[in-house]
Design a protein around this motif. Structure first.
Motif, short mmCIF file in Angstrom:
data_model
loop_
_atom_site.label_atom_id
_atom_site.label_comp_id
_atom_site.label_asym_id
_atom_site.label_seq_id
_atom_site.Cartn_x
_atom_site.Cartn_y
_atom_site.Cartn_z
N UNK A 1 1.24 -1.38 0.32
CA UNK A 1 0.00 -0.26 -0.18
C UNK A 1 0.93 0.82 -0.15
N UNK A 2 -0.16 2.50 -0.45
CA UNK A 2 0.63 3.58 -0.34
C UNK A 2 0.04 4.58 0.72
N UNK A 3 0.81 5.27 0.76
CA UNK A 3 -0.06 6.74 1.97
C UNK A 3 0.60 8.10 1.08
N UNK B 1 -3.43 3.88 -2.40
CA UNK B 1 -3.47 4.33 -1.53
C UNK B 1 -4.39 4.08 -0.13
N UNK B 2 -3.89 3.90 1.24
CA UNK B 2 -4.78 3.17 1.92
C UNK B 2 -4.99 4.15 3.34
N UNK B 3 -4.14 5.81 3.11
CA UNK B 3 -4.07 6.60 4.17
C UNK B 3 -3.79 7.73 3.82
N UNK C 1 1.48 -0.90 7.71
CA UNK C 1 0.49 -0.68 7.15
C UNK C 1 0.19 0.14 5.71
N UNK C 2 1.23 0.11 5.14
CA UNK C 2 1.93 1.16 3.68
C UNK C 2 3.50 0.54 3.56
N UNK C 3 3.60 0.62 2.40
CA UNK C 3 5.28 0.03 2.48
C UNK C 3 6.07 1.76 1.22
N UNK C 4 5.35 2.18 1.22
CA UNK C 4 5.51 3.71 0.73
C UNK C 4 4.75 4.22 1.15
N UNK C 5 5.57 5.48 1.69
CA UNK C 5 4.58 6.64 1.78
C UNK C 5 5.35 8.30 0.88
#
Length: 284
Positions: A98-100, A144-146, A162-166
């Motif tokens: 997931x991404x943020x 995009x999770x958040x 919760x994400x692997x990249x943001x």
């Protein structure tokens, strides 16, 4: 967050502070409200000695430091590979997870990153192609999770896996790294936004404000701040006063500087409201 300093107050003056430290974009907004004094640069001798970039010297404010918005990622998520660009941020097949990304409550919408991911060169970003940027954002929207709205949140999301990249402000991962969390930043394509000093209109202690501004903009002062706070000085001279470790930890170090770009403040001042409205409709 804006910071204000004053030594004393004097009846009959409307200003509640003397020297203001805030984003250069905010200072531009204050100018439109006639809330800042026009600066006498002859009273700020350190500007020339510190070689502060001309783009960060305006009639009403002087840039002292910047923060870089960049990629934060988990180093244990991609089998030893690491993202090198915004195109990798968008590539959820190779860089799974997931991404943020930021919401307008946290910072300017990240249209530039979408355009870089789509192949637009850094020196051709502005004026931003808004339609194209939203098309590229839509390609990633399902991953995009958040949407983060505060500086610590990207680190929290990465820590919890919760994400692997943001997207993240460049200095926000340092404490997590000290705690052993497997996170790293990628500064290729970072967006720089400067903060700086201005004097409030009607300041009661204008002489003191000039003295503090002059002191704070010295290369020595900017370098000293780095030792206590993850700051990126506007003065290129300041970096020569840091240790190799301190310099390389700063996103403003010469080895990183050309990897990023300055946010176009004038473009965003004209378009922020419309872009934010469209972003809010897009994110529903």
């Amino acid at each position: 967050m804006p910071r204000c300093w004053r030594r004393s107050s004097r009846a009959g003056r409307s200003a509640t502070c003397d020297l203001i430290n805030n984003s250069m974009m905010s200072h531009n907004k204050y100018v439109q409200q006639d809330a800042l004094e026009k600066l006498d640069l002859d009273r700020v001798k350190s500007v020339k000695r510190a070689k502060i970039p001309e783009a960060q010297i305006t009639d009403h404010a002087i840039g002292a430091a910047f923060y870089g918005q960049c990629i934060g990622y988990r180093t244990d998520a991609f089998g030893g590979r690491k993202p090198e660009s915004w195109a990798d941020f968008w590539d959820t097949k190779v860089f799974k997870g997931g991404r943020s990304m930021v919401s307008p409550d946290g910072d300017l919408p990240e249209l530039e990153f979408a355009l870089l991911a789509d192949g637009v060169p850094m020196d051709k970003l502005y004026p931003l192609d808004v339609d194209r940027a939203f098309k590229v954002l839509t390609r990633l929207r399902g991953d995009i999770k958040k949407y983060w709205d505060s500086g610590p949140l990207p680190g929290v999301l990465l820590s919890r896996q919760e994400v692997t990249m943001s997207t993240v402000w460049d200095g926000r991962l340092a404490d997590l790294q000290k705690q052993g969390v497997p996170v790293e930043r990628q500064l290729n394509g970072m967006r720089r936004q400067f903060s700086g000093y201005a004097i409030a209109k009607g300041a009661a202690n204008i002489d003191a404000a000039y003295k503090l501004m002059d002191f704070s903009l010295r290369a020595e002062s900017q370098a000293a701040l780095v030792k206590f706070f993850p700051s990126n000085p506007s003065s290129p001279v300041a970096y020569a006063k840091l240790t190799d470790e301190e310099r390389n930890a700063s996103a403003g170090a010469p080895k990183y500087y050309d990897k990023g770009f300055d946010a176009d403040v004038e473009w965003w001042l004209k378009n922020e409201s419309a872009v934010t409205k469209r972003w809010l409709e897009w994110a529903r």
